[in-house]
Design a protein around this motif. Structure first.
Motif, PDB file in Angstrom:
ATOM      1  N   ARG A  12      39.792  48.567  24.903  1.00 35.99           N
ATOM      2  CA  ARG A  12      40.709  48.553  26.044  1.00 35.99           C
ATOM      3  C   ARG A  12      40.580  49.875  26.794  1.00 35.99           C
ATOM      4  O   ARG A  12      40.689  50.948  26.192  1.00 35.99           O
ATOM      5  CB  ARG A  12      42.139  48.321  25.581  1.00 35.99           C
ATOM      6  CG  ARG A  12      42.285  46.992  24.854  1.00 35.99           C
ATOM      7  CD  ARG A  12      43.685  46.457  24.885  1.00 35.99           C
ATOM      8  NE  ARG A  12      43.745  45.214  24.110  1.00 35.99           N
ATOM      9  CZ  ARG A  12      43.397  44.020  24.585  1.00 35.99           C
ATOM     10  NH1 ARG A  12      43.013  43.907  25.840  1.00 35.99           N
ATOM     11  NH2 ARG A  12      43.452  42.940  23.823  1.00 35.99           N
ATOM     12  N   GLN A  52      41.150  42.149  37.560  1.00 31.56           N
ATOM     13  CA  GLN A  52      40.539  42.084  36.238  1.00 31.56           C
ATOM     14  C   GLN A  52      40.856  43.321  35.408  1.00 31.56           C
ATOM     15  O   GLN A  52      40.936  43.242  34.177  1.00 31.56           O
ATOM     16  CB  GLN A  52      39.017  41.924  36.370  1.00 31.56           C
ATOM     17  CG  GLN A  52      38.580  40.576  36.917  1.00 31.56           C
ATOM     18  CD  GLN A  52      37.079  40.536  37.174  1.00 31.56           C
ATOM     19  OE1 GLN A  52      36.634  40.726  38.303  1.00 31.56           O
ATOM     20  NE2 GLN A  52      36.302  40.297  36.137  1.00 31.56           N
ATOM     21  N   TRP A  55      44.036  42.811  33.512  1.00 30.12           N
ATOM     22  CA  TRP A  55      43.911  41.852  32.415  1.00 30.12           C
ATOM     23  C   TRP A  55      43.318  42.483  31.158  1.00 30.12           C
ATOM     24  O   TRP A  55      43.412  41.912  30.074  1.00 30.12           O
ATOM     25  CB  TRP A  55      43.038  40.684  32.841  1.00 30.12           C
ATOM     26  CG  TRP A  55      43.514  39.940  34.044  1.00 30.12           C
ATOM     27  CD1 TRP A  55      44.777  39.925  34.570  1.00 30.12           C
ATOM     28  CD2 TRP A  55      42.734  39.098  34.895  1.00 30.12           C
ATOM     29  NE1 TRP A  55      44.824  39.135  35.692  1.00 30.12           N
ATOM     30  CE2 TRP A  55      43.585  38.603  35.917  1.00 30.12           C
ATOM     31  CE3 TRP A  55      41.397  38.706  34.897  1.00 30.12           C
ATOM     32  CZ2 TRP A  55      43.141  37.751  36.919  1.00 30.12           C
ATOM     33  CZ3 TRP A  55      40.949  37.843  35.891  1.00 30.12           C
ATOM     34  CH2 TRP A  55      41.815  37.383  36.890  1.00 30.12           C
ATOM     35  N   GLY A  61      51.988  40.103  30.906  1.00 26.89           N
ATOM     36  CA  GLY A  61      51.623  39.998  32.306  1.00 26.89           C
ATOM     37  C   GLY A  61      51.639  38.546  32.705  1.00 26.89           C
ATOM     38  O   GLY A  61      52.049  37.670  31.935  1.00 26.89           O
ATOM     39  N   MET A  63      49.108  36.777  33.113  1.00 25.42           N
ATOM     40  CA  MET A  63      48.095  36.131  32.293  1.00 25.42           C
ATOM     41  C   MET A  63      47.998  36.898  30.983  1.00 25.42           C
ATOM     42  O   MET A  63      48.252  38.107  30.928  1.00 25.42           O
ATOM     43  CB  MET A  63      46.730  36.126  32.994  1.00 25.42           C
ATOM     44  CG  MET A  63      46.687  35.333  34.274  1.00 25.42           C
ATOM     45  SD  MET A  63      45.021  35.250  34.996  1.00 25.42           S
ATOM     46  CE  MET A  63      44.243  34.095  33.878  1.00 25.42           C
ATOM     47  N   PRO A  65      46.455  39.040  28.031  1.00 24.64           N
ATOM     48  CA  PRO A  65      45.395  40.044  28.094  1.00 24.64           C
ATOM     49  C   PRO A  65      44.088  39.501  27.530  1.00 24.64           C
ATOM     50  O   PRO A  65      44.086  38.606  26.678  1.00 24.64           O
ATOM     51  CB  PRO A  65      45.938  41.191  27.240  1.00 24.64           C
ATOM     52  CG  PRO A  65      46.947  40.555  26.342  1.00 24.64           C
ATOM     53  CD  PRO A  65      47.547  39.431  27.116  1.00 24.64           C
ATOM     54  N   MET A  66      42.982  40.030  28.022  1.00 25.10           N
ATOM     55  CA  MET A  66      41.691  39.667  27.459  1.00 25.10           C
ATOM     56  C   MET A  66      41.647  40.051  25.989  1.00 25.10           C
ATOM     57  O   MET A  66      42.208  41.072  25.576  1.00 25.10           O
ATOM     58  CB  MET A  66      40.564  40.395  28.199  1.00 25.10           C
ATOM     59  CG  MET A  66      40.419  40.067  29.660  1.00 25.10           C
ATOM     60  SD  MET A  66      39.009  40.967  30.375  1.00 25.10           S
ATOM     61  CE  MET A  66      39.327  40.734  32.119  1.00 25.10           C
ATOM     62  N   ARG A  73      36.921  38.168  31.173  1.00 22.44           N
ATOM     63  CA  ARG A  73      37.420  37.123  32.066  1.00 22.44           C
ATOM     64  C   ARG A  73      37.091  37.490  33.502  1.00 22.44           C
ATOM     65  O   ARG A  73      37.364  38.601  33.964  1.00 22.44           O
ATOM     66  CB  ARG A  73      38.929  36.982  31.899  1.00 22.44           C
ATOM     67  CG  ARG A  73      39.551  35.881  32.742  1.00 22.44           C
ATOM     68  CD  ARG A  73      41.064  35.967  32.680  1.00 22.44           C
ATOM     69  NE  ARG A  73      41.563  35.781  31.338  1.00 22.44           N
ATOM     70  CZ  ARG A  73      42.631  36.405  30.837  1.00 22.44           C
ATOM     71  NH1 ARG A  73      43.285  37.284  31.567  1.00 22.44           N
ATOM     72  NH2 ARG A  73      43.029  36.165  29.606  1.00 22.44           N
ATOM     73  N   GLU A 111      43.973  28.126  32.253  1.00 19.09           N
ATOM     74  CA  GLU A 111      43.592  29.180  33.187  1.00 19.09           C
ATOM     75  C   GLU A 111      42.135  29.106  33.606  1.00 19.09           C
ATOM     76  O   GLU A 111      41.754  29.658  34.632  1.00 19.09           O
ATOM     77  CB  GLU A 111      43.896  30.553  32.583  1.00 19.09           C
ATOM     78  CG  GLU A 111      43.078  30.891  31.354  1.00 19.09           C
ATOM     79  CD  GLU A 111      43.477  32.220  30.742  1.00 19.09           C
ATOM     80  OE1 GLU A 111      42.625  32.844  30.100  1.00 19.09           O
ATOM     81  OE2 GLU A 111      44.643  32.622  30.896  1.00 19.09           O
TER      82      GLU A 111
END
Length: 338
Positions: A12, A52, A55, A61, A63, A65-66, A73, A111
């Motif tokens: 991250r 992105q 994410w 959030g 969406m 998180p990756m 993504r 998604e």
């Protein structure tokens, strides 16, 4: 090709996203033993968006998180190479969040749900002028911002994929438009190509002073892609009952700690301002109407656009980073080599 090349999220990002946050790996090509409703796609062209970066962070959030170790993504235009869904026949093209990889199995919902690319629309158009950025611009300026003829509209990040469409849609709806962008070249695009009434170069000009000159009666509608100091300056120059649409805050996406401000929110009370954030996912029911209007404008030569196309699978992470240095010259895309 015998393997599914992938760029995965290796760690991250902390602060500024960098090449070391991604890792190149190979996986087996998904065996096309598909469930009902699923399709196997081969990505042909990727699109890149500042969102992105958000994410990639851990935390709640709009969406999830990756996941670490999973393909990053991101949006893609892809060819259907196997199908258990009659809505997406083999040989047709679709777009969606298929990730930084060659192949993906895509379900009919969720998604990553595919959206068909109409015949006659090129992959570059599907991710560019007719893609999610333009649909976001349409929904934000028309539905959320309620633009109307005679409005004084200010757009930050106006040289980007979303902003450049916002200024043109606002102009087509009879508004007077001021764009903010970085650099003399992008400011020339705004006035000469996209039809803004004025442009402000935030790198060399005092934004607040220029707004006082260009909008002496105040800004009716501000479409913000940047946040930070630009948002604070805009609040200071809003007209009575003005509307602020929050679409992005690219100025802070790579901050390790949230920056303080805006410091002048009390003006929202005295001037009775409205400020609303939005994302395209809340307006998917309007996509058919927005797509039809965008295609009509495009066919009539009423909107212009730029795409910045990079090439090669190995260049994917570096292409993403171009968004945060201002190197991209229009909507950032990349064609995947075969």
């Amino acid at each position: 090709m015998t393997m599914n090349r992938q760029w995965v999220l290796a760690r991250r990002p902390v602060g500024q996203v960098g090449l070391g946050d991604f890792a190149r790996t190979d996986a087996e090509i998904p065996v096309p033993d598909l469930l009902k409703g699923e399709i196997l796609v081969r990505n042909r062209i990727l699109g890149f968006d500042p969102a992105q970066r958000g994410w990639m962070d851990q935390g709640a959030g709009y969406m999830a998180p990756m996941a670490l170790g999973e393909p990053v993504r991101g949006s893609a235009c892809a060819e259907v190479i196997a199908s258990q869904n009659p809505a997406y026949p083999v040989g047709s093209f679709v777009r969606g969040l298929f990730g930084w990889q060659d192949y993906a199995v895509v379900a009919k919902a969720g998604e990553t749900a595919p959206i068909s690319v109409p015949e006659g629309v090129q992959p570059e158009e599907a991710l560019g002028v007719l893609g999610a950025a333009s649909l976001t611009a349409w929904a934000g300026i028309k539905t959320v911002g309620r633009v109307k003829s005679g409005d004084c509209v200010l757009v930050s990040g106006a040289g980007g994929a979303v902003g450049s469409m916002v200024v043109q849609i606002a102009r087509l709806n009879g508004a007077r438009v001021i764009g903010i962008a970085g650099g003399a070249k992008k400011c020339r695009w705004l006035t000469q190509d996209y039809g803004t009434d004025a442009a402000i170069d935030y790198r060399t000009e005092n934004v607040s002073a220029r707004l006082a000159e260009l909008a002496p009666e105040g800004i009716d509608l501000f479409f913000d892609n940047v946040g930070g100091d630009i948002l604070e300056a805009a609040i200071a120059h809003m007209a009575l009952h003005g509307r602020i649409v929050l679409c992005g805050s690219i100025s802070s996406y790579n901050d390790e700690q949230p920056a303080p401000g805006p410091r002048n929110l009390s003006r929202m009370i005295s001037y009775r301002l409205q400020m609303q954030g939005f994302i395209l996912l809340d307006h998917l029911d309007q996509v058919p109407q927005a797509s039809a209007e965008l295609r009509n404008w495009l066919s009539a030569g009423q909107i212009r656009y730029r795409t910045d196309i990079q090439h090669g699978f190995d260049a994917i992470p570096a292409t993403f980073l171009r968004l945060f240095t201002g190197a991209n010259q229009g909507k950032q895309l990349l064609t995947i080599d075969t």
